[in-house]
Design an enzyme around this catalytic site. Structure first.
Site, PDB file in Angstrom:
ATOM      1  N   ASP A  85      -0.230  24.286 -14.311  1.00 57.09           N
ATOM      2  CA  ASP A  85      -1.320  23.942 -14.714  1.00 57.09           C
ATOM      3  C   ASP A  85      -1.044  23.323 -16.245  1.00 57.09           C
ATOM      4  O   ASP A  85      -1.619  22.022 -16.472  1.00 57.09           O
ATOM      5  CB  ASP A  85      -2.218  25.168 -15.199  1.00 57.09           C
ATOM      6  CG  ASP A  85      -2.550  26.085 -14.048  1.00 57.09           C
ATOM      7  OD1 ASP A  85      -2.722  25.142 -12.914  1.00 57.09           O
ATOM      8  OD2 ASP A  85      -2.945  27.224 -14.193  1.00 57.09           O
ATOM      9  N   HIS A  89      -6.251  34.963 -13.132  1.00 59.17           N
ATOM     10  CA  HIS A  89      -6.179  33.635 -13.528  1.00 59.17           C
ATOM     11  C   HIS A  89      -6.849  32.607 -12.473  1.00 59.17           C
ATOM     12  O   HIS A  89      -7.548  31.612 -13.428  1.00 59.17           O
ATOM     13  CB  HIS A  89      -4.736  33.458 -13.018  1.00 59.17           C
ATOM     14  CG  HIS A  89      -4.139  32.124 -13.194  1.00 59.17           C
ATOM     15  ND1 HIS A  89      -2.936  31.811 -14.348  1.00 59.17           N
ATOM     16  CD2 HIS A  89      -4.391  31.019 -12.578  1.00 59.17           C
ATOM     17  CE1 HIS A  89      -2.814  30.631 -14.295  1.00 59.17           C
ATOM     18  NE2 HIS A  89      -3.590  29.989 -13.113  1.00 59.17           N
ATOM     19  N   GLU A  90      -7.121  32.943 -11.324  1.00 63.29           N
ATOM     20  CA  GLU A  90      -7.788  32.135 -10.521  1.00 63.29           C
ATOM     21  C   GLU A  90      -9.289  32.119 -10.882  1.00 63.29           C
ATOM     22  O   GLU A  90     -10.205  31.042 -10.843  1.00 63.29           O
ATOM     23  CB  GLU A  90      -7.764  32.307  -8.841  1.00 63.29           C
ATOM     24  CG  GLU A  90      -6.190  32.408  -8.367  1.00 63.29           C
ATOM     25  CD  GLU A  90      -5.838  30.734  -8.704  1.00 63.29           C
ATOM     26  OE1 GLU A  90      -6.515  29.949  -8.687  1.00 63.29           O
ATOM     27  OE2 GLU A  90      -4.439  30.512  -9.055  1.00 63.29           O
ATOM     28  N   THR A 121      -0.677   4.653   5.117  1.00 60.50           N
ATOM     29  CA  THR A 121      -1.859   4.088   5.138  1.00 60.50           C
ATOM     30  C   THR A 121      -2.031   3.077   6.318  1.00 60.50           C
ATOM     31  O   THR A 121      -3.008   2.801   6.484  1.00 60.50           O
ATOM     32  CB  THR A 121      -2.068   3.289   4.077  1.00 60.50           C
ATOM     33  OG1 THR A 121      -0.908   2.487   3.504  1.00 60.50           O
ATOM     34  CG2 THR A 121      -2.369   4.148   2.865  1.00 60.50           C
ATOM     35  N   GLY A 142       0.800  -1.191  -0.103  1.00 62.71           N
ATOM     36  CA  GLY A 142       0.042  -0.111   0.130  1.00 62.71           C
ATOM     37  C   GLY A 142       0.829   1.347   0.020  1.00 62.71           C
ATOM     38  O   GLY A 142       1.809   1.227   0.458  1.00 62.71           O
ATOM     39  N   PRO A 143       0.305   2.325  -0.370  1.00 63.03           N
ATOM     40  CA  PRO A 143       0.926   3.781  -0.551  1.00 63.03           C
ATOM     41  C   PRO A 143       1.419   4.098   0.996  1.00 63.03           C
ATOM     42  O   PRO A 143       1.017   3.581   2.067  1.00 63.03           O
ATOM     43  CB  PRO A 143       0.026   4.700  -0.957  1.00 63.03           C
ATOM     44  CG  PRO A 143      -1.472   3.892  -0.825  1.00 63.03           C
ATOM     45  CD  PRO A 143      -1.207   2.509  -0.724  1.00 63.03           C
TER      46      PRO A 143
HETATM   47  P1  ADP Z   1       3.019   3.252   6.636  1.00 62.83           P
HETATM   48  O1  ADP Z   1       3.563   2.325   7.294  1.00 62.83           O
HETATM   49  O2  ADP Z   1       1.985   2.880   5.956  1.00 62.83           O
HETATM   50  O3  ADP Z   1       3.866   4.206   5.919  1.00 62.83           O
HETATM   51  P2  ADP Z   1       2.374   4.360   9.266  1.00 62.83           P
HETATM   52  O4  ADP Z   1       1.828   2.929   9.929  1.00 62.83           O
HETATM   53  O5  ADP Z   1       3.486   4.465   9.683  1.00 62.83           O
HETATM   54  O6  ADP Z   1       2.042   4.195   7.728  1.00 62.83           O
HETATM   55  O7  ADP Z   1       1.404   5.390   9.668  1.00 62.83           O
HETATM   56  C1  ADP Z   1       1.692   6.559  10.393  1.00 62.83           C
HETATM   57  C2  ADP Z   1       0.916   7.386  11.345  1.00 62.83           C
HETATM   58  O8  ADP Z   1      -0.225   7.518  10.563  1.00 62.83           O
HETATM   59  C3  ADP Z   1       0.298   6.125  12.428  1.00 62.83           C
HETATM   60  O9  ADP Z   1       1.500   6.062  13.403  1.00 62.83           O
HETATM   61  C4  ADP Z   1      -0.722   6.548  12.781  1.00 62.83           C
HETATM   62  O10 ADP Z   1      -0.818   7.731  13.728  1.00 62.83           O
HETATM   63  C5  ADP Z   1      -1.404   7.063  11.587  1.00 62.83           C
HETATM   64  N1  ADP Z   1      -2.394   6.238  10.712  1.00 62.83           N
HETATM   65  C6  ADP Z   1      -1.969   5.661   9.421  1.00 62.83           C
HETATM   66  N2  ADP Z   1      -2.969   4.747   9.044  1.00 62.83           N
HETATM   67  C7  ADP Z   1      -3.766   4.717  10.191  1.00 62.83           C
HETATM   68  C8  ADP Z   1      -5.023   3.994  10.247  1.00 62.83           C
HETATM   69  N3  ADP Z   1      -5.378   3.149   9.415  1.00 62.83           N
HETATM   70  N4  ADP Z   1      -5.730   4.185  11.274  1.00 62.83           N
HETATM   71  C9  ADP Z   1      -5.182   5.031  12.430  1.00 62.83           C
HETATM   72  N5  ADP Z   1      -4.021   5.772  12.431  1.00 62.83           N
HETATM   73  C10 ADP Z   1      -3.439   5.619  11.224  1.00 62.83           C
HETATM   74 ZN    ZN Z   2      -3.653  27.975 -12.470  1.00 61.48          ZN
END
Ligand code: ADP
Ligand code: ZN
Ligand code: MG
Length: 628
Positions: A512, A434-435, A217, A213-214
């Protein structure tokens, strides 16, 4: 400590060797007082005997126990002047003394200068001694004292490279919004707690779980939660920490890590960024990387080396599963893959609830509204958002976090720090046009996302910003929506040109243009939305050096390439004409909105639409109400 020893080895050894030769040169030569009588020229022993016979020698000084002599004699070549020569004497020349006596030449023997000799000796010895003591210390330190200070040759000992947490203190309750992943991993907790339930029926407990996952997350958090729920120790290391300059270091770190883990089983080993070691072997530019491959091989060996029921479960995290070596994904290794995606609106709400637990929120704040405003935010972004809001609240000396702080924090997380507004000037007017151009085109195009707000307050790199409310729930985007987005993105540049003329357009549209060119190209090459027909002409481009697919970039001929460019250009030109047309036809409302924007700095979407509606028809947009 370790670092300085490495430096010591790397620098002192050559330095000692070089120094040794210099000292050799300086000390091991002629004794000091002999140089006082310095005789620069040398004379052979034979010549000296000739001079003796010819009675040209006036005096002789003997040095070094009779091995060297400084001879004073008349030089016939230079007007019979008295000259000094240095003569090396044969070891056994006792007859010389009698000859000198016989000729009545004054001679003197100078004793060996002891200190000189000692210095010479020391000069010869001091560097080898230093060298040997240095090496001695190095080797002594490298003797295995686990955890002892400074282990010079123990580069491979992973001490302090992996962290061990006996209790992570994280529970599944702390992880929200990724229910599927949590359910999958609930089972892992059971493996750790009651392995016999599985082994009794002959089930093999999986050794490895890959979290994909990204960033942000919650992969690390999830792994910690598993350890926390199961009440087992948590070993963690980052893939990049395995890979070192020295070949073999990574491999020995892996060995070490597994050894420690076995001693502490049942436990969790967490390998973050496993793609740093686990990348496809022999791929990438410049062939393979010995060190990384050895590390990976060691990892594979270790994973095969313990039985499924020793109670060690390896959890690895990556956001690039596509570059991983297939050997890692084989059954018996990381055979379970769990996807951890950015949360949807419901997930965001749950994550916000988790992180709001320890924060003081004003009663006016509804977490639903925040969840709605933050499509695309990951768990880490949301945690950060609430924290920023809390900081702003403290800075403003308020009792509890209100909607204003939340709003400001969202803007800050998305677009960067707020800058100071420009003073009223020509360039401020230009930015305002522009905006308003973006916002007006976006509002009048049926397929464009609705405007959320327009602002002239600079943030991050941007001097002004137009925010749209994206409709995240729709998975598929139609051709007319893509074109509407390109047109909206061109709205800024179009306004500059329509209002100020082609000569006055600015660099402000650079970002843009980059964005919309990318969209237009993808319409042609990936989504088959042009006259070239439904062809996929480009695979999703990865960075060249990251993995296996760098040779398969363009799958078309040069003539197709030219046609692609022509199609991209046609799309962008058509959209640009549309944007300019909209702005030309709505000049008076544009001027009014710009004046209002300069006065108020920010106009929100509803007000913006109301003003536009006084002048022209605003297309109905399906109001998107997320279901909670
Ligand atoms: P990754 O390892 O996927 O990059 P982390 O687990 O290190 O992400 O997440 C960083 C912080 O973001 C965690 O310590 C928590 O505070 C918060 N966080 C991320 N995802 C969640 C989640 N699903 N639920 C609650 N807190 C989250
Ligand atoms: Zn613009
Ligand atoms: Mg992480």
């Amino acid at each position: 400590m370790k670092f300085s020893w490495k430096v010591l080895v790397l620098w002192t050894v050559p330095a000692l060797v070089i120094g040794f030769f210099f000292w050799q040169g300086a000390f091991a030569s002629v004794p000091a007082d002999m140089t006082k009588n310095a005789a620069n020229t040398r004379m052979t022993y034979g010549r000296f005997l000739e001079y003796l016979d010819a009675d040209r020698v006036s005096s002789v000084d003997l040095y070094e126990g009779g091995r060297t002599a400084i001879v004073e004699a008349v030089d016939q070549d230079i007007e019979n002047r008295i000259q000094r020569w240095r003569v090396d004497l044969p070891v056994n020349a006792p007859e010389l003394i009698s000859k000198l006596k016989e000729k009545g030449i004054s001679f003197d023997a100078h004793p060996m200068r002891n200190d000189g000799a000692i210095w010479g000796l020391l000069g010869n010895l001091i560097f080898p001694i230093l060298l040997i003591t240095g090496l001695f210390f190095l080797f002594r330190r490298s003797s295995n004292l686990p955890g002892g200070p400074g282990q010079a040759m123990n580069f491979g000992k992973s001490k302090a490279r992996f962290q061990m947490e006996a209790k992570t203190g994280v529970k599944f309750d702390d992880v929200a919004g990724i229910e599927e992943a949590k359910e999958e991993l609930q089972e892992v907790v059971t493996f750790l707690k009651q392995p016999e339930r599985f082994t009794a029926v002959g089930a093999r407990i999986p050794k490895g779980v890959l979290l994909v996952g990204p960033p942000g997350t919650g992969k690390t958090l999830l792994a910690k939660a598993i350890a926390g729920e199961a009440g087992v120790p948590f070993f963690s290391i980052s893939g990049s920490e395995f890979v070192e300059m020295f070949v073999g270091v990574g491999a020995s770190r892996v060995r070490d890590l597994f050894k420690k883990a076995k001693d502490n089983a049942p436990c969790i080993i967490f390998i973050d960024e496993i793609d740093a070691v686990g990348r496809q072997r022999g791929a990438g530019i410049g062939g393979g990387n010995d060190e990384r491959e050895q590390t990976l091989n060691q990892l594979l060996t270790e994973m095969d080396g313990f039985e499924g029921n020793t109670g060690i479960i390896i959890i690895a995290a990556t956001n690039r599963p596509d570059v991983l070596d297939s050997a890692l994904l084989r059954p018996g290794r990381f055979d379970r893959q769990v996807t951890v995606d950015a949360p949807d609106i419901k997930g965001r709400l749950e994550i916000l609830q988790v992180h709001a637990r320890n924060k003081k929120l004003d009663t006016s704040v509804s977490l639903d509204a925040i969840a709605r405003r933050t499509p695309g935010f990951t768990g880490a972004d949301l945690a950060n958002l609430l924290n920023e809001a809390a900081i702003l609240t403290a800075r403003r000396r308020k009792e509890a976090i209100t909607l204003r702080e939340i709003d400001d924090a969202v803007d800050r997380v998305v677009a960067g720090m707020e800058g100071t507004p420009l003073v009223d000037s020509k360039s401020k007017r230009l930015i305002a046009y522009h905006e308003v151009g973006h916002a007006l085109v976006g509002t009048l195009l049926k397929d464009h996302d609705p405007v959320q707000k327009v602002t002239l307050i600079p943030r991050g790199q941007a001097q002004g910003l137009t925010w749209f409310t994206p409709n995240e729930e729709q998975g598929l985007i139609s051709r007319s929506q893509l074109k509407a987005r390109i047109t909206g993105a061109l709205g800024g540049r179009a306004a500059e040109e329509v209002i100020f003329g082609p000569a006055e357009v600015t660099t402000g549209a650079g970002g843009d243009l980059q964005q919309l060119s990318g969209m237009a190209r993808q319409m042609v090459t990936r989504f088959g939305m042009s006259d070239l027909g439904p062809l996929s002409l480009e695979s999703q481009q990865g960075e060249v050096f990251l993995g296996r697919d760098w040779t398969t970039r363009s799958e078309y001929s040069e003539s197709i390439a030219a046609r692609i460019d022509a199609q991209v250009k046609a799309i962008v030109e058509e959209c640009y004409e549309t944007a300019k047309k909209i702005l030309r036809e709505n000049r008076s409302v544009t001027d009014r909105l710009v004046d209002l924007l300069i006065e108020k700095e920010t106009i929100d979407g509803t007000e913006f639409r109301q003003i536009v509606a006084e002048y022209t028809d605003v297309p109905e947009k399906p109001q998107y109400v997320p279901q909670l």
